[in-house]
Design a protein around this motif. Structure first.
Motif, PDB file in Angstrom:
ATOM      1  N   ALA A 150      29.598  45.130  43.255  1.00  0.00           N
ATOM      2  CA  ALA A 150      28.314  45.514  42.177  1.00  0.00           C
ATOM      3  C   ALA A 150      28.181  46.574  41.104  1.00  0.00           C
ATOM      4  CB  ALA A 150      27.448  45.185  42.931  1.00  0.00           C
ATOM      5  N   THR A 151      28.952  47.235  41.643  1.00  0.00           N
ATOM      6  CA  THR A 151      28.787  48.701  41.242  1.00  0.00           C
ATOM      7  C   THR A 151      30.323  48.898  39.845  1.00  0.00           C
ATOM      8  OG1 THR A 151      27.938  50.007  43.289  1.00  0.00           O
ATOM      9  CG2 THR A 151      29.207  51.729  41.737  1.00  0.00           C
ATOM     10  N   ASN A 152      31.055  48.084  40.755  1.00  0.00           N
ATOM     11  CA  ASN A 152      32.576  48.303  39.917  1.00  0.00           C
ATOM     12  C   ASN A 152      31.987  47.389  38.459  1.00  0.00           C
ATOM     13  OD1 ASN A 152      34.274  50.014  41.988  1.00  0.00           O
ATOM     14  ND2 ASN A 152      34.627  48.496  43.016  1.00  0.00           N
ATOM     15  N   MET A 153      31.036  46.420  38.631  1.00  0.00           N
ATOM     16  CA  MET A 153      30.902  45.524  37.682  1.00  0.00           C
ATOM     17  C   MET A 153      30.032  46.104  36.940  1.00  0.00           C
ATOM     18  SD  MET A 153      30.684  42.167  40.293  1.00  0.00           S
ATOM     19  CE  MET A 153      30.044  40.846  38.424  1.00  0.00           C
ATOM     20  N   VAL A 154      29.221  46.821  37.206  1.00  0.00           N
ATOM     21  CA  VAL A 154      28.211  47.644  36.300  1.00  0.00           C
ATOM     22  C   VAL A 154      29.312  48.614  35.879  1.00  0.00           C
ATOM     23  CG1 VAL A 154      26.409  48.744  36.201  1.00  0.00           C
ATOM     24  CG2 VAL A 154      26.222  46.808  37.490  1.00  0.00           C
ATOM     25  N   ARG A 155      30.327  49.179  36.057  1.00  0.00           N
ATOM     26  CA  ARG A 155      31.163  50.013  35.869  1.00  0.00           C
ATOM     27  C   ARG A 155      31.716  50.017  34.121  1.00  0.00           C
ATOM     28  NH1 ARG A 155      33.339  54.154  40.343  1.00  0.00           N
ATOM     29  NH2 ARG A 155      30.950  54.808  40.459  1.00  0.00           N
ATOM     30  N   ASP A 159      26.995  48.019  27.581  1.00  0.00           N
ATOM     31  CA  ASP A 159      25.886  48.772  27.335  1.00  0.00           C
ATOM     32  C   ASP A 159      25.492  49.746  28.196  1.00  0.00           C
ATOM     33  OD1 ASP A 159      23.936  48.732  25.972  1.00  0.00           O
ATOM     34  OD2 ASP A 159      22.950  46.704  27.022  1.00  0.00           O
ATOM     35  N   ASN A 160      25.742  50.918  27.520  1.00  0.00           N
ATOM     36  CA  ASN A 160      25.498  51.883  27.529  1.00  0.00           C
ATOM     37  C   ASN A 160      23.931  52.374  28.574  1.00  0.00           C
ATOM     38  OD1 ASN A 160      28.014  53.326  28.454  1.00  0.00           O
ATOM     39  ND2 ASN A 160      27.692  54.444  26.040  1.00  0.00           N
ATOM     40  N   ASN A 161      22.959  51.790  27.496  1.00  0.00           N
ATOM     41  CA  ASN A 161      21.132  51.495  28.350  1.00  0.00           C
ATOM     42  C   ASN A 161      21.581  50.607  29.626  1.00  0.00           C
ATOM     43  OD1 ASN A 161      20.719  52.677  25.774  1.00  0.00           O
ATOM     44  ND2 ASN A 161      20.413  51.197  24.493  1.00  0.00           N
ATOM     45  N   PHE A 162      21.801  50.048  29.848  1.00  0.00           N
ATOM     46  CA  PHE A 162      22.247  48.765  30.472  1.00  0.00           C
ATOM     47  C   PHE A 162      22.332  50.011  31.699  1.00  0.00           C
ATOM     48  CE2 PHE A 162      24.101  46.206  33.725  1.00  0.00           C
ATOM     49  CZ  PHE A 162      22.568  45.466  35.033  1.00  0.00           C
ATOM     50  N   PHE A 167      22.128  51.603  37.211  1.00  0.00           N
ATOM     51  CA  PHE A 167      22.459  53.354  38.197  1.00  0.00           C
ATOM     52  C   PHE A 167      20.803  54.107  38.685  1.00  0.00           C
ATOM     53  CE2 PHE A 167      26.812  52.367  36.502  1.00  0.00           C
ATOM     54  CZ  PHE A 167      27.207  51.849  37.429  1.00  0.00           C
ATOM     55  N   PRO A 168      20.525  54.325  37.882  1.00  0.00           N
ATOM     56  CA  PRO A 168      19.113  55.529  38.693  1.00  0.00           C
ATOM     57  C   PRO A 168      18.037  53.854  39.648  1.00  0.00           C
ATOM     58  CG  PRO A 168      19.715  55.907  36.125  1.00  0.00           C
ATOM     59  CD  PRO A 168      19.785  54.382  36.604  1.00  0.00           C
ATOM     60  N   ALA A 169      17.978  52.847  38.890  1.00  0.00           N
ATOM     61  CA  ALA A 169      17.595  51.754  40.225  1.00  0.00           C
ATOM     62  C   ALA A 169      17.984  51.977  41.182  1.00  0.00           C
ATOM     63  CB  ALA A 169      16.698  50.662  38.912  1.00  0.00           C
ATOM     64  N   PHE A 170      19.018  51.570  40.766  1.00  0.00           N
ATOM     65  CA  PHE A 170      19.824  51.361  42.547  1.00  0.00           C
ATOM     66  C   PHE A 170      19.920  52.523  43.041  1.00  0.00           C
ATOM     67  CE2 PHE A 170      23.655  50.414  44.920  1.00  0.00           C
ATOM     68  CZ  PHE A 170      23.554  49.238  45.217  1.00  0.00           C
TER      69      PHE A 170
END
Length: 185
Positions: A150-155, A159-162, A167-170
């Motif tokens: 999941a972390t790799n997918m988000v990287r 969208d930098n705002n996402f 990451f802080p929420a996680f």
């Protein structure tokens, strides 16, 4: 944008009313990391935060208020934080005694074990220990792989705002999972 501000204020109000120490600290972690990500001069922000913590700790009334607010006794008169540490150590000791370390003791074994030990709760109040107790190293490894994926997918998201929020929420959620088990991974 107004709805976000109202939502945050409402969330913090609910946390204050319920007195959830874990939710409060997790929210502070989330807000701090979000501000840290958005700030251009990170060193100045970090230094300011450290000075604020030192200043607050010097104020004795503030320390007494925080200690009073963060103390929560169980029905048996023991601090709930200390009771959790005792539960965790009991569970980890049981894991190291047998083959439970590899494959766990099965779903809902946490509730049975804690009742057997004389606790009135049916959860370790720690998602990681609970999963480790119920599924052993195998389940813990599957969760680790899922989190990594999941972390790799988000990287890869553009969208930098996402990313700045995710990451802080996680990180705040992972902290929350260390002290509560109501929100499973």
């Amino acid at each position: 944008q107004f709805i976000y501000i109202v939502s945050i204020i409402l969330m913090l109000f609910i946390i204050f009313i319920t007195g959830s120490r874990t939710a409060l600290i997790s929210s502070i972690i989330f807000i701090s990391l979000t501000i840290f990500n958005k700030t251009k001069n990170k060193y100045l922000l970090f230094l300011s935060a450290c000075l604020a913590v030192v200043y607050i700790s010097i104020q004795s009334d503030t320390i007494n208020f925080i200690q009073e607010k963060f103390t929560h006794s169980t029905s048996s008169g023991v601090d709930s934080g200390f009771a959790r540490i005792l539960m965790w150590s009991s569970g980890i000791k049981r894991l190291t005694d047998g083959i439970g370390f590899i494959c766990g003791y099965g779903i809902s074994s946490t509730a049975l074990f804690l009742k057997e030990c004389g606790y009135t709760v049916e959860s370790f109040h720690n998602v990681f220990i609970e999963y480790f107790f119920e599924g052993g190293l195998m389940l813990f490894w599957l969760i680790f792989i899922s989190i990594k994926k999941a972390t790799n997918m988000v990287r890869c998201v553009e969208d930098n705002n996402f990313k700045d929020i995710w990451f802080p929420a996680f990180v705040a959620f992972l902290f929350y999972c260390m002290l509560e088990a109501g929100q499973a991974l």
